[in-house]
Write an enzyme that holds these catalytic residues in place. Structure first.
Site, PDB file in Angstrom:
ATOM      1  N   LYS A  71       0.847  -1.210   0.000  1.00 57.77           N
ATOM      2  CA  LYS A  71       0.000   0.000   0.000  1.00 57.77           C
ATOM      3  C   LYS A  71       0.872   1.245   0.000  1.00 57.77           C
ATOM      4  O   LYS A  71       0.604   2.216  -0.717  1.00 57.77           O
ATOM      5  CB  LYS A  71      -0.950  -0.027   1.210  1.00 57.77           C
ATOM      6  CG  LYS A  71      -2.045  -1.070   1.045  1.00 57.77           C
ATOM      7  CD  LYS A  71      -2.793  -1.390   2.331  1.00 57.77           C
ATOM      8  CE  LYS A  71      -3.694  -2.617   2.097  1.00 57.77           C
ATOM      9  NZ  LYS A  71      -4.336  -3.103   3.303  1.00 57.77           N
ATOM     10  N   GLN A  80      -4.405  -1.743   9.604  1.00 55.23           N
ATOM     11  CA  GLN A  80      -4.271  -3.064   8.974  1.00 55.23           C
ATOM     12  C   GLN A  80      -4.884  -4.131   9.881  1.00 55.23           C
ATOM     13  O   GLN A  80      -4.533  -4.235  11.063  1.00 55.23           O
ATOM     14  CB  GLN A  80      -2.786  -3.359   8.700  1.00 55.23           C
ATOM     15  CG  GLN A  80      -2.552  -4.643   7.948  1.00 55.23           C
ATOM     16  CD  GLN A  80      -3.115  -4.632   6.521  1.00 55.23           C
ATOM     17  OE1 GLN A  80      -3.021  -3.639   5.812  1.00 55.23           O
ATOM     18  NE2 GLN A  80      -3.723  -5.726   6.109  1.00 55.23           N
ATOM     19  N   ASP A 121     -10.943   2.793   4.230  1.00 60.61           N
ATOM     20  CA  ASP A 121     -11.306   1.381   4.086  1.00 60.61           C
ATOM     21  C   ASP A 121     -12.826   1.230   4.067  1.00 60.61           C
ATOM     22  O   ASP A 121     -13.336   0.157   3.757  1.00 60.61           O
ATOM     23  CB  ASP A 121     -10.742   0.584   5.275  1.00 60.61           C
ATOM     24  CG  ASP A 121      -9.763  -0.485   4.829  1.00 60.61           C
ATOM     25  OD1 ASP A 121      -9.634  -0.683   3.610  1.00 60.61           O
ATOM     26  OD2 ASP A 121      -9.149  -1.120   5.706  1.00 60.61           O
TER      27      ASP A 121
END
Ligand code: NAP
Length: 280
Positions: free
Chosen positions: A52, A96, A119
Site C-alpha cells: 500500500k 491493517q 477502508d
C-alpha cells in the site's frame, strides 16, 4: 468468454489517480496523505502494508507508515488514531487488520474519523453506504463494481447473487449492486439449494473463502462471474469458483489471482484522493 484482466484495470485506475493527484497539487493543494497503522509483526500484514505504501509513492500520495509493537495496548492504538484524525496532512487512515489477538480490530476501526475512513469499514461509513449517501465505500466491493463497469455489464434489473455476507465484502457488494438497480440475493452458509440460487444469476459474486465451492454447472450461460475468494489449495492461490469448468459457461469471469485482488489497493488510492478532496 472474456477473461477479466484485473491487473490491467487496476493499472488504469492507478494511472487515473496519478493524473488526478497531479491536477489536485497543481491547483495549489497539498498532496493527499495515507497513514497506515500496523500493530505487531505479522509477516503477511507487513507485506500488505508495504504494498500500500509503495502504491502511494507511485501516484504521489504521501505515505505515513506507522508501526506499533505487538504488545501495544488498546489505548496506544487509539491515541495514535486520534493523532492521525487531527493531522491535516493525513487524508486517509488504514488500520491493517487483523491486529494481534488481544485487540479488537473492528472496535478500534471505529476510532477513525469518518472522513478519513478510506477502508469504508466504520459503522458510519456502513450507514452512509446503506442509505446511499455520499461517503467512502469499502475497497474490495468497489473494485468488483469497477470490473463490472469497465466491462459494460448492464446491472439494471439484472439478477445478482452474492455468496457471502461479511461486513468486509459480501454485504457491501450486495448494497452496491442494489444501488445499481440489480435484483440482489445474498446467500450464505445457511442458504438452501445454493446451486439453484446461483443458477439464477446474471451476475454471480463469490465471497466465501472456500476453494472451488461454486461449481461450473452452477453458472448460468453467459453470466458475469466475480470471484473474490483467495484460498490456498495444494500450495496455490485459488478462488471460490471452480474456474476450469466455469469458463465453459460464463460470459465474463475473473481469474484468481489477477482478478479482483489487484483492484483493492487501486480503490484505496482512489478513496484517499476522494477523502482529501472532501476535506478541502
Ligand atoms: P468471511 O468473513 O469468512 O465470510 C465468509 C462468508 O461466506 C460468510 O458470510 C459465510 O456465511 C459464507 N459461507 C461460508 N461457507 C459457506 C458455504 N459453504 N456456502 C455458502 N456460504 C458460505 O470472509 P470474507 O472476509 O468475506 O472473505 C471472503 C473471501 O474473500 C476470502 O477468501 C478472502 O480471502 C477473500 N477476500 C479477498 C479480498 C481481495 O481480493 N482483495 C479482500 C477481502 C477478502 P455465514 O455468514 O452464514 O457464516
Amino acid at each position: 468468454m472474456t477473461l477479466i484482466d484485473g491487473k490491467a484495470i487496476a493499472q488504469q485506475v492507478r494511472n487515473e489517480v496519478r493524473e488526478q493527484v497531479a491536477e489536485w497539487v497543481a491547483a495549489g493543494h497539498d498532496a493527499p496523505g495515507l497513514a497506515t497503522v500496523l500493530v505487531g509483526d505479522d509477516a503477511a500484514s507487513a507485506v500488505y502494508v508495504g504494498n500500500k505504501q509503495k502504491a502511494c509513492a507511485e501516484v504521489a500520495i504521501q505515505g505515513f507508515d506507522h508501526r506499533l509493537p505487538v504488545d501495544a495496548t488498546e489505548d496506544d492504538v487509539k491515541r495514535l488514531l486520534h493523532e492521525l484524525n487531527a493531522d491535516p496532512k493525513v487524508s486517509g487512515i488504514l488500520l491493517q487488520l487483523p491486529p494481534p489477538k488481544h485487540l479488537d480490530g473492528p472496535k478500534l476501526t471505529e476510532e477513525i474519523a469518518p472522513g478519513k475512513d478510506v477502508d469504508g469499514l466504520t459503522p458510519i461509513s456502513t450507514g452512509l453506504l446503506h442509505k446511499n449517501l455520499p461517503g467512502l465505500r469499502p475497497c474490495t466491493p468497489l473494485g468488483c463494481m469497477e470490473l463490472l463497469k469497465r466491462h459494460d455489464v448492464d446491472l439494471q434489473g439484472a439478477e445478482a447473487v452474492v455468496v457471502g455476507r461479511s461486513d468486509l465484502v459480501g454485504k457491501p457488494i450486495s448494497a452496491l449492486l442494489l444501488q445499481a438497480n440489480a435484483t440482489v440475493t445474498t446467500a450464505h452458509s445457511r442458504t438452501r439449494d445454493l446451486d439453484e440460487v446461483c443458477r439464477r444469476a446474471d451476475v454471480l459474486v463469490a465471497a466465501v473463502g472456500v476453494a472451488h465451492l461454486i461449481k461450473g454447472d452452477w453458472v448460468k450461460e453467459g453470466a458475469a462471474v466475480i470471484d473474490v475468494g483467495m484460498n490456498r489449495l495444494d500450495g496455490k492461490l485459488t478462488g471460490d469458483v471452480e474456474f476450469d469448468s466455469a469458463v465453459e459457461r460464463a460470459g465474463l469471469i475473473t481469474p484468481v489471482p489477477g482478478g479482483v485482488g489487484p483492484l483493492t489497493v487501486a480503490m484505496l488510492l482512489r478513496n484517499t484522493l476522494q477523502a482529501a478532496k472532501d476535506a478541502a
